[in-house]
Structure formats: structure tokens, C-alpha cells
Motif scaffolding. Structure first.
Motif, PDB file in Angstrom:
ATOM      1  N   GLN A   1      -6.935  -2.272  10.769  1.00  0.00           N
ATOM      2  CA  GLN A   1      -7.190  -1.439   9.577  1.00  0.00           C
ATOM      3  C   GLN A   1      -8.272  -2.071   8.704  1.00  0.00           C
ATOM      4  O   GLN A   1      -9.061  -1.365   8.083  1.00  0.00           O
ATOM      5  CB  GLN A   1      -5.903  -1.247   8.758  1.00  0.00           C
ATOM      6  N   ILE A   2      -8.294  -3.413   8.655  1.00  0.00           N
ATOM      7  CA  ILE A   2      -9.347  -4.087   7.883  1.00  0.00           C
ATOM      8  C   ILE A   2     -10.715  -3.768   8.498  1.00  0.00           C
ATOM      9  O   ILE A   2     -11.671  -3.434   7.799  1.00  0.00           O
ATOM     10  CB  ILE A   2      -9.116  -5.620   7.861  1.00  0.00           C
TER      11      ILE A   2
ATOM     12  N   ARG B   1     -11.520  -1.248  10.170  1.00  0.00           N
ATOM     13  CA  ARG B   1     -11.837   0.151   9.893  1.00  0.00           C
ATOM     14  C   ARG B   1     -12.317   0.331   8.447  1.00  0.00           C
ATOM     15  O   ARG B   1     -13.287   1.052   8.187  1.00  0.00           O
ATOM     16  CB  ARG B   1     -10.584   0.988  10.174  1.00  0.00           C
ATOM     17  N   ALA B   2     -11.625  -0.344   7.515  1.00  0.00           N
ATOM     18  CA  ALA B   2     -11.999  -0.226   6.096  1.00  0.00           C
ATOM     19  C   ALA B   2     -13.425  -0.745   5.882  1.00  0.00           C
ATOM     20  O   ALA B   2     -14.199  -0.159   5.126  1.00  0.00           O
ATOM     21  CB  ALA B   2     -11.005  -0.980   5.226  1.00  0.00           C
TER      22      ALA B   2
ATOM     23  N   GLU C   1     -15.857   1.739   7.376  1.00  0.00           N
ATOM     24  CA  GLU C   1     -15.981   2.953   6.576  1.00  0.00           C
ATOM     25  C   GLU C   1     -16.570   2.673   5.192  1.00  0.00           C
ATOM     26  O   GLU C   1     -16.647   3.568   4.349  1.00  0.00           O
ATOM     27  CB  GLU C   1     -14.611   3.639   6.445  1.00  0.00           C
TER      28      GLU C   1
ATOM     29  N   LYS D   1     -15.286   0.912   2.774  1.00  0.00           N
ATOM     30  CA  LYS D   1     -14.300   0.834   1.684  1.00  0.00           C
ATOM     31  C   LYS D   1     -14.227  -0.581   1.117  1.00  0.00           C
ATOM     32  O   LYS D   1     -13.688  -0.802   0.046  1.00  0.00           O
ATOM     33  CB  LYS D   1     -12.912   1.249   2.188  1.00  0.00           C
ATOM     34  N   MET D   2     -14.677  -1.535   1.875  1.00  0.00           N
ATOM     35  CA  MET D   2     -14.700  -2.926   1.428  1.00  0.00           C
ATOM     36  C   MET D   2     -15.731  -3.680   2.285  1.00  0.00           C
ATOM     37  O   MET D   2     -16.246  -3.126   3.255  1.00  0.00           O
ATOM     38  CB  MET D   2     -13.320  -3.572   1.584  1.00  0.00           C
TER      39      MET D   2
ATOM     40  N   GLU E   1      -7.911  -6.853  -1.839  1.00  0.00           N
ATOM     41  CA  GLU E   1      -8.514  -5.785  -1.032  1.00  0.00           C
ATOM     42  C   GLU E   1      -8.167  -5.924   0.462  1.00  0.00           C
ATOM     43  O   GLU E   1      -7.926  -4.943   1.159  1.00  0.00           O
ATOM     44  CB  GLU E   1     -10.019  -5.916  -1.208  1.00  0.00           C
ATOM     45  N   THR E   2      -8.146  -7.169   0.915  1.00  0.00           N
ATOM     46  CA  THR E   2      -7.875  -7.404   2.336  1.00  0.00           C
ATOM     47  C   THR E   2      -6.456  -6.963   2.678  1.00  0.00           C
ATOM     48  O   THR E   2      -6.223  -6.324   3.710  1.00  0.00           O
ATOM     49  CB  THR E   2      -8.074  -8.896   2.675  1.00  0.00           C
TER      50      THR E   2
ATOM     51  N   ALA F   1      -6.146  -3.118   2.621  1.00  0.00           N
ATOM     52  CA  ALA F   1      -6.775  -2.406   3.742  1.00  0.00           C
ATOM     53  C   ALA F   1      -5.770  -2.085   4.846  1.00  0.00           C
ATOM     54  O   ALA F   1      -5.904  -1.071   5.532  1.00  0.00           O
ATOM     55  CB  ALA F   1      -7.913  -3.233   4.308  1.00  0.00           C
ATOM     56  N   GLY F   2      -4.762  -2.924   4.997  1.00  0.00           N
ATOM     57  CA  GLY F   2      -3.763  -2.702   6.044  1.00  0.00           C
ATOM     58  C   GLY F   2      -3.002  -1.396   5.868  1.00  0.00           C
ATOM     59  O   GLY F   2      -2.349  -0.917   6.788  1.00  0.00           O
ATOM     60  N   TYR F   3      -3.078  -0.818   4.684  1.00  0.00           N
ATOM     61  CA  TYR F   3      -2.282   0.370   4.366  1.00  0.00           C
ATOM     62  C   TYR F   3      -3.133   1.641   4.235  1.00  0.00           C
ATOM     63  O   TYR F   3      -2.650   2.662   3.798  1.00  0.00           O
ATOM     64  CB  TYR F   3      -1.512   0.128   3.065  1.00  0.00           C
ATOM     65  N   GLY F   4      -4.414   1.540   4.637  1.00  0.00           N
ATOM     66  CA  GLY F   4      -5.345   2.625   4.328  1.00  0.00           C
ATOM     67  C   GLY F   4      -5.450   3.753   5.337  1.00  0.00           C
ATOM     68  O   GLY F   4      -6.088   4.763   5.052  1.00  0.00           O
ATOM     69  N   ALA F   5      -4.857   3.590   6.506  1.00  0.00           N
ATOM     70  CA  ALA F   5      -5.001   4.665   7.515  1.00  0.00           C
ATOM     71  C   ALA F   5      -3.907   4.533   8.553  1.00  0.00           C
ATOM     72  O   ALA F   5      -3.270   3.484   8.662  1.00  0.00           O
ATOM     73  CB  ALA F   5      -6.354   4.572   8.209  1.00  0.00           C
TER      74      ALA F   5
ATOM     75  N   GLY G   1     -13.565   7.889   8.893  1.00  0.00           N
ATOM     76  CA  GLY G   1     -14.291   8.033   7.627  1.00  0.00           C
ATOM     77  C   GLY G   1     -13.417   8.456   6.465  1.00  0.00           C
ATOM     78  O   GLY G   1     -13.890   8.596   5.331  1.00  0.00           O
TER      79      GLY G   1
ATOM     80  N   MET H   1     -10.433   6.976   5.318  1.00  0.00           N
ATOM     81  CA  MET H   1      -9.445   5.980   4.898  1.00  0.00           C
ATOM     82  C   MET H   1      -9.354   5.925   3.365  1.00  0.00           C
ATOM     83  O   MET H   1     -10.357   6.096   2.681  1.00  0.00           O
ATOM     84  CB  MET H   1      -9.944   4.636   5.414  1.00  0.00           C
TER      85      MET H   1
ATOM     86  N   LEU I   1      -7.567   3.399   0.316  1.00  0.00           N
ATOM     87  CA  LEU I   1      -6.793   2.184   0.045  1.00  0.00           C
ATOM     88  C   LEU I   1      -5.959   2.365  -1.221  1.00  0.00           C
ATOM     89  O   LEU I   1      -6.416   2.997  -2.176  1.00  0.00           O
ATOM     90  CB  LEU I   1      -7.748   0.993  -0.165  1.00  0.00           C
TER      91      LEU I   1
END
Lengths: 392, 490
Positions: free
Chosen positions: A55-56, A58-59, A62, A64-65, B21-22, B25-29, B36, B38, B40
Motif C-alpha cells: 500500500q505504501i 501504491r501511495a 499515486e 499521495k506521499m 504518513e507511512t 498509507a497502509g490503510y489507503g486502498a 489512482g 487511494m 489516506l
């Protein structure tokens, strides 16, 4: 700074397939109720898992970070044990994908942790991860045994850095065995690090020279087999060297346990008693078991030692629990590596074993330190040392 | 540090609250979130007690901040993704099996307990829980809150819920079922007043956070057995399932078409590559020598009864042109299929590798996941084949199983997207556009209702006064709509 993330098709596919089911942390078959992912032992959040790292990725992809020191710290808490690769039903190549992310950390200017920076600098300058004034690579090798090296060797012994400088009893025992069996061998005085620490730190391109140097030395020796007592070295030779030297290797890569098993089959290696009744258990090194699918050879050897009572661990074979010795963890996060080794030593002692056997110098080192800190009587030992002691 | 973080820091110690943030991110999708898209959360918390959840919801309610609860396990429907941001309450540390009551046949569990943990504990006591085809690391509590398919769906209805403890933002802590009465225990769903357990079921975290659930467990009985029967077409398989279930012969029957069965053989061989034959253009016709589908019936009880039930199953199958196999024949002819089904239905443990392993070979996308009246299912099956031949790339296949004593059927038609998802990006977007209208068409034309809500407010809008009443209830328990607003249910 704008984040650049050069993603592979495999990583793109993997990060969109992950359904966050969490299976990557658990064992298989009877170990399905045990958490095997070391990161999940440490981190309580879902993010501390292979699925979380997907997921990181992917973020970041995308937008997001970005890559950050926080991402680095999480990635380097992965021991590269590969438990997720076995247990995730979906992806199966996580360690390579995480290494790709480490490469991108470097590309995006995120500094390595200080101990890792030193390791990379040492490898590039001294061809070994260790700093300070180092003895000669083959200092552990007595002059007498040096003389027994052959110009037409049956095998080439790739010693590896941990064995050359830290766990020297292992190469010593290995050469003892070869000498007792009259097997002609060669060792490179100018062996370089196999490149695994560079690769796992995100510097894959810098491994190319290391690989070229080592391969050329082996090929020059004329040996058709290269034997390793370090499973990580063997794993990178098998899995990555053809890519790094851009051609197939001209020799066979064997871990010591595979080689000894072959000698057993040929009737050249006969194991007897060690001289004192002992109970042993065996820790499957991650890069030997899950990394190369070698599980039976060490067990066949241990079972052949007459006065050794071999007890199987609860978490073993593909469900082995990492001792914390891999993936640069002991230097990056020594406390965490120690915690994992203590868990593993405690598991091993539950079998009632006097000997905590592994087939990897890094595992032996980590287990030895933990056993000492725990003030336990059981002794960490490499399987090669046991063979040396029980050779008839 | 945000005001919200400060406020929640008084409830959660620093190792159980994060705005890194890190970590976020584990919870974003999850598997359902399109490339595209996702999102957070702002914070993640790891509650350990019902009291902490109560405080969390009070603070979030006051601050009008969305809260998305997440238990454990497979996520393929975007239900736990905080699409409107806010706080994710990751419930994995609420993982106690509080009670296993063998006498009243229920287990009282928290949301962080996994199927692996519960089934292992129950196995020691000679009991079994309702096992759906979610991953073994999934939460039974969360899964049961969504009416799962599984091994007892035919005889017992796919509803293992009894009493619940739910924390709501405005209405406080609610206990449902017999637990509503302080001295009555957790054993029963119904009493002398309306059933509120049912209100929270299929609410997807939009009404509150369930912190405890009493769930049905089942005595394993003296004998447990599978009867596998092959059929060359769907209509006789449907008849077979209906007869077995309505005559109370089987606890569960499922029918899986040939592609799905081939997946099980592939899993057993640990191959990650789909056999070429599974990718053939004509997906309706199985390869030579392979049956169109296999029905598997789970039987249990006293040995004499199971013997008689097995004989009867074989007799019914023969009447309908099916070919029943005894266990030895099944093991030999379809070893992967047998092992998978035996693990689920007989051993009572999620197979490992399990259902999720199929995804290694491709991206599993449910083309249609619904329940429908038995008489309509044959038309739906035809409709889906026609649609698939027009719009899907092979492989695609389905499974069907009776629910509620055969009054309705569950039907899962899935398509697997194989190869690089970069190359398949346009195809994935095309599929997504088809799915938009699919469920509405199936409801309008065949009365098929989506099995789990798929974020389509128009679908909820079709429920008339029922929906109006639910909206009023929602206003009472969560007036600021902070509970999982990303589900777009309210």
C-alpha cells in the motif's frame, strides 16, 4: 523535491492485487496460526506487513506521499526472510519488490541509516562490509591447510564475509572436512563481498563489479562447483549473479549442506558419533530454506550423526521464524534483531536441545549473542562444525 | 499536531495512535480501489477496549470527523477504506475469544479474532464455526456481520449472529439479542422485542462499531463427509441442490464450474501458471473429459444417518443425470478440489493456500455476486454467460449455492484478469464501467439482489419506505454521519 518512482510491471501488478488480507504474516499448514513475519511482531499496525508495504508503494506511485526516512525505516525493518512470499497467496515476489523500493529510496536522495552507509562505503572501498583494520581474508586458514589448496580443484569454496572475519570456526571446520576427505579445493585470497548487502541496501548496480570479480576468479580456478557455507552468498549467486554479470554462470552453485549430502550419497562422507550424547535442534536459515528450497539436506546430515538426538522445532522448514540476522537488520535495528533472536533461541530451547544448529554464519552469530544475553546453556553451532566433529 | 490528534492522545497511548504518513498509507486502498483512487486517513488508532472506542466516537462526533472501522482480513469491496479521510480504527488488538459456551453453542468474540484462531480453539472442543471463503486471517465477527457464504448456509441460513455489543456515536453502547438484558447472557438472537442484531448486520460500520459478538457454533457430530457429484449442465445441478436442501439432507451444497475446479488442482500442484486450457475462448464448454461442474454436499451427524443421507444423495444425483463419487474416487480424480473442499467442509479449517491463492494467477473480479430466487437463477446464469462472451476475456466462471433452506441462491460469477495490470489497465476500466449498470439491470429484470452493497446510493434509493426508516434510525444513532461515510449508504 518531486518524487520519482520507476516502477516495474511486477510491482504495479502486485500492489493492485493486494487485498490486505494479512495472510502474508502467517505460516502455512500447521503453522497457520503463528505470525512468521518479524515486522508484524514489532509493529502493531497493519502497515508493518508485506501487504502494508504494497500500500505504501501504491501511495507513492499515486503521488499521495513521497519517499521519506520514515518509509526507509519501515523497509529496513524487513529482514528479507521471505515468509510473506510463501504465505501470500497473491504475489510471491515481495522481497525483490521491496528491494526495488529501496533502490528508489536511493534514487530519491533519501540517506541510508548511518550503519548501512558505512557498510556500503566499506564494501565499495574494502570489498567487505566490515570497517576498521581488517586482517587478511584468509587469516583464519592455517599455513598447513593453505598448502593443501589445489591448482586443479574439485570445488571452489566461497567463504563469504561473515565467515572470513567473524565466525571463522565455520570455514575452519569446512576446510578440515575437505582435508580429511582428500577433496582438492581452492579459495580466493582476494575474494570480494558477494554483493548481497549492496543489493539489499538498494544499490544493485554497484554489485555488478563485485559479481564480475568473483565470477572471474572462480572460472579461472577451473572448478566446476562452488560451495558456500553462507546461504545468502549462495542465494545471490544462484538468483542474481546471472543478471548482474549478464550471462549464465559456468559453474554449479551448491550450499555446503547440499554438497555434503551428495558426498553422503556417494559414500565419501560417513558420519559417526561426536563423542558425547547431545540433543540438537535445527533452525532453517531463511535464505537457505525459503530462499533456495533446501530443507532435507541438513536434516539428513543431522540424522546421520550417531550420538545426536535431533528434535524438530515447532516452526521449521518453510514455516521457519527468522532469527533476525538478515536484511541488514542487526546493524540498522540491533534491538529488534536481538528481540527476534531471543524469540528464536527460546523456541529452540523448548525442544530441550543442547545444540542450536543452523547452516548460516549470520544466523549462528545472532543466535549465539542472544543465547549469551539470555544466559542460556545451549550452544549455537553451525552444521559444518558438527560434521567436522563427527567425521569418521 | 492536529487538534484531533491531541484530543485522541488523551485516549490512546502514543504507541497506539499514529499520524505518520507511512503508517497511514497502509490503510489507503484495498482490492476494490481503482488505480489512482487511494485515500489516506488523517489518523490511525488501535483500540484495545470498548471504553476507548466509546471515547473515540464521542470525540469524532463532536469534531464531525469520519471514523472507518477495520477488523482483519480480506478486503475486496472497499468497505474499510477511508474515502472521506478521518480516523481509521484498526481493531486488530481487540482479539479475545471471551467465551466458548459449548452448552448453548455460541462463542463470544471480539472483532480482531481471526478465523484461524477461532476454528483452532473450536476444533479442540469438538466444535466448528461457520466458514466462508474469506482468508483464514479474516475476522469472523466482521465477516458474519455481512451474511457470509459458507459451510452451513443451506441448513442454518448464512446468519451466525446472536447478540452484539455496539458502540454508537450518539446512542452510546447498545447490546442486542439476549444481551440487552443484563442477566440473560449472550445466547439468543431473539426475545420478546424487535431484533436489533439484524439492524446492525449489513450496516458496514455505518451505524457504529461492533465490539463483541456472540456467534453460533456447531457440534461436529459423529461423522462428517463430503459427497462430490459431477454434472454436465447447470439446470440438473440446481435441481440436485434444491432437493438436497429442502429435504434436509445436507448442511451445505455448492456447485462450482470447471474453471474454478481447475484452479483447485492448480493450487494443489503449487503452480502459479494457469493451464492454457483455462484460457480458451469457449468458456462454456469444458475441455474433453472434464465435467461442466462439481456439486459438493456436506453431511454430518450420526454415522447411520450420514450413511443413509449419502445413499440418498447418490440416488437423487443419478435421477438427475449426475455422477456421484465416493471419497476415494474423488481424491483420485480431483485431488486439489477434494483437498480444498475437505479442508473447509470436513476439517473445518481454512485451506492454506486458500481462496486468495487463486489471485496469484490473475486478478479476481466479481462480475456478479448476488442472491436470487431459484427460478430466476437459470435466466441469470444465461444472462451472465452472454455478457461474459461479449465483454470479458477468459477465464471466467461461477459457483452457486442455496441459502436459507433453498429459498434463494447465492451466485458468484467472476472474471480473472491475467498478466500485467499495466497492459490490462484499459480493460479494467472497461469492466468497471460495465459493473456500474449490471446490478441495477439484474435487480430490474431478474430480481437478483447484490450480495453485498457496492457503494451505489441509487440501489439503496430503490428500497422506498424501508430506506426512509433506516435513514431516521441513522439520524438517531449517528446524526453527524461520521460512521464510515465512504460507504455512501447514508
Amino acid at each position: 523535491m518531486e518524487t520519482r518512482f520507476n516502477i516495474s510491471e511486477d510491482l504495479y501488478t502486485a500492489m493492485h492485487k493486494c487485498i490486505r488480507c494479512g495472510q502474508c504474516g502467517y505460516g502455512n499448514e500447521e503453522a497457520r496460526f503463528s505470525v512468521l513475519c518479524p515486522m508484524q511482531i514489532k509493529g502493531k499496525y497493519f502497515t508493518y506487513s508485506a501487504g502494508g508495504i504494497m500500500q505504501i508503494a501504491r501511495a507513492i506511485y499515486e503521488g499521495k506521499m513521497g519517499f521519506s526516512e520514515s518509509v526507509r525505516d519501515l523497509l529496513f525493518q524487513c529482514t528479507t526472510c521471505g515468509a510473506c512470499e510463501i504465505n501470500c497467496g497473491i504475489i510471491g515476489s515481495q522481497v525483490d519488490l521491496f528491494t526495488l523500493m529501496k533502490r528508489e529510496l536511493v534514487e530519491n536522495g533519501i540517506p541510508l541509516l548511518e550503519p548501512h552507509k558505512s557498510i556500503v562505503e566499506n564494501i565499495l572501498s574494502k570489498k567487505s562490509p566490515y570497517g576498521g583494520r581488517l586482517p587478511a581474508r584468509t587469516e583464519w586458514l592455517s599455513d598447513e591447510k593453505k598448502d593443501s589448496m589445489s591448482s586443479s580443484p574439485e570445488i571452489f569454496y566461497f567463504v563469504g564475509c561473515v565467515s572470513s572475519y567473524m565466525e571463522t570456526e565455520i570455514p575452519d571446520a569446512f576446510v578440515n572436512v575437505l582435508t580429511k576427505l582428500d577433496i582438492p579445493f581452492a579459495i580466493n585470497d582476494d575474494e570480494w563481498c558477494c554483493g548481497a548487502p549492496l543489493y539489499f541496501a538498494g544499490y544493485e548496480k554497484k554489485t555488478y563489479d563485485m559479481a564480475k570479480h568473483n565470477v572471474e576468479a572462480i572460472e579461472k580456478s577451473g572448478a566446476s562447483k562452488v560451495v558456500f557455507t553462507c546461504p545468502t552468498c549462495a542465494m545471490v549467486f544462484k538468483n542474481y549473479y546471472p543478471r548482474w554479470v549478464k550471462r549464465p554462470l559456468q559453474f554449479e552453485v551448491l550450499h555446503a549442506t547440499q554438497y555434503f549430502e551428495r558426498l553422503q550419497d556417494e559414500g565419501r562422507l560417513k558420519l559417526g558419533p561426536m563423542g558425547a550424547q547431545k540433543t540438537a535442534t535445527y533452525h532453517d536459515p531463511c535464505h537457505l530454506g525459503r530462499g533456495q528450497d533446501i530443507y532435507d539436506a541438513p536434516r539428513r546430515i543431522l540424522n546421520a550423526i550417531e550420538d545426536l538426538d535431533f528434535k524438530e522445532l515447532n516452526l521449521s522448514r518453510e514455516n521457519s521464524f527468522c532469527c533476525g540476522g538478515g536484511g541488514l537488520l542487526p546493524t540498522g535495528f540491533p534491538g529488534f534483531a536481538d528481540e527476534l533472536a531471543r524469540i528464536r533461541v527460546s523456541d529452540m530451547e523448548k525442544t530441550g536441545a543442547d545444540l542450536l544448529v543452523s547452516a548460516c554464519p549470520a544466523c549462528k552469530e545472532n543466535l549465539k549473542i542472544a543465547a549469551k544475553k539470555l544466559k542460556r546453556g545451549a550452544k549455537a553451532i553451525d552444521i559444518t562444525e558438527l560434521i567436522d566433529q563427527s567425521l569418521q | 499536531m492536529s487538534e484531533l490528534f491531541r484530543a485522541l492522545s488523551s485516549v490512546f497511548p502514543k504507541d497506539r495512535i499514529s499520524d505518520d504518513e507511512t503508517v497511514l498509507a497502509g490503510y489507503g486502498a484495498d482490492g476494490a480501489i481503482a488505480p489512482g483512487s487511494m485515500t489516506l486517513p488523517s489518523l490511525v488508532v488501535l483500540p484495545k477496549t470498548m471504553e476507548e472506542i466509546r471515547h473515540l466516537l464521542q470525540i469524532a462526533h463532536r469534531s464531525r470527523v469520519p471514523v472507518t472501522p477495520m477488523a482483519r482480513g480480506s478486503n475486496i469491496a472497499g468497505m474499510t477504506v477511508p474515502v472521506q479521510g478521518g480516523v481509521v480504527a484498526d481493531l486488530r488488538l481487540m482479539n479475545k475469544i471471551i467465551e466458548i459456551n459449548e452448552d448453548a453453542a455460541y462463542a463470544l468474540i471480539e472483532p480482531g479474532v481471526t478465523f484461524h484462531e477461532l476454528s483452532m480453539k473450536l476444533r479442540e472442543k469438538g466444535f466448528f464455526c461457520h466458514l466462508p471463503t474469506a482468508a483464514g486471517g479474516s475476522s469472523p465477527l466482521a465477516n458474519y456481520m455481512m451474511r457470509p457464504s459458507g459451510n452451513f448456509t443451506a441448513k442454518w441460513d448464512p446468519d451466525p449472529l446472536l447478540s452484539l455489543e455496539v458502540v454508537t456515536p450518539e446512542a452510546g453502547i447498545i447490546k442486542t439479542g439476549s444481551a440487552a438484558f443484563e442477566t440473560a447472557g449472550w445466547r439468543a438472537r431473539y426475545h420478546c422485542f424487535p431484533d436489533l442484531t439484524g439492524l446492525f448486520a449489513n450496516s458496514y460500520g455505518t451505524l457504529g462499531i461492533v465490539t463483541k459478538a456472540a456467534v453460533k457454533i456447531f457440534d461436529r457430530g459423529e461423522d462428517e463427509r463430503l459427497v462430490l457429484t459431477t454434472f454436465d449442465d447447470f439446470p440438473p445441478a440446481m435441481d440436485y441442490m434444491k432437493r438436497l436442501v429442502r429435504r434436509n439432507l445436507a448442511e451445505s451444497v455448492t456447485f462450482w464450474t470447471w474453471g474454478w475446479n481447475m484452479f483447485h488442482e492448480m493450487m494443489l500442484s503449487k503452480s502459479e501458471k494457469m493451464p492454457e486450457v483455462m484460457l480458451k475462448q469457449d468458456q462454456k464448454t469444458p475441455p474433453p473429459g472434464v465435467p461442466f461442474g462439481i456439486a459438493s454436499a456436506r453431511l454430518s451427524g450420526y454415522k447411520e444417518v450420514v450413511d443413509a443421507q449419502e445413499k440418498t444423495c447418490i440416488k437423487i444425483a443419478r435421477e438427475l443425470g449426475g455422477d456421484s463419487l465416493n471419497n476415494e474416487e474423488a481424491k483420485e480424480k480431483y485431488p486439489g478440489c477434494y483437498e480444498y473442499l475437505d479442508s473447509y467442509f470436513v476439517k473445518g479449517i481454512h485451506p492454506k493456500p486458500g481462496e486468495e491463492s487463486q489471485i496469484r494467477a490473475g486478478l479476481h473480479l466479481p462480475g456478479c455476486l448476488l442472491t436470487a430466487e431459484p427460478s430466476k437463477l437459470l435466466e441469470i446464469e444465461k444472462f451472465m454467460w452472454d455478457l461474459a462472451e461479449r465483454e470479458f476475456k477468459p477465464p471466467y466462471f461461477y459457483r452457486a449455492l442455496p441459502y436459507s433452506h433453498g429459498r434463494e441462491f447465492f451466485f458468484a460469477f467472476v472474471v480473472y484478469v491475467t498478466g500485467s495490470l499495466i497492459e490490462q489497465r484499459d480493460y479494467l476500466l472497461h469492466l468497471k464501467s460495465i459493473y456500474g449498470d449490471l446490478y441495477r439491470n439484474l435487480l430490474r429484470n431478474y430480481g437478483g439482489v447484490m450480495f453485498r452493497y457496492r457503494k451505489d446510493p441509487a440501489f439503496f434509493g430503490m428500497t422506498g419506505q424501508y430506506g426512509e426508516l433506516l435513514r431516521k434510525i441513522k439520524k438517531l444513532v449517528d446524526p453527524n454521519n461520521i460512521m464510515n461515510p465512504g460507504m455512501l449508504l447514508f
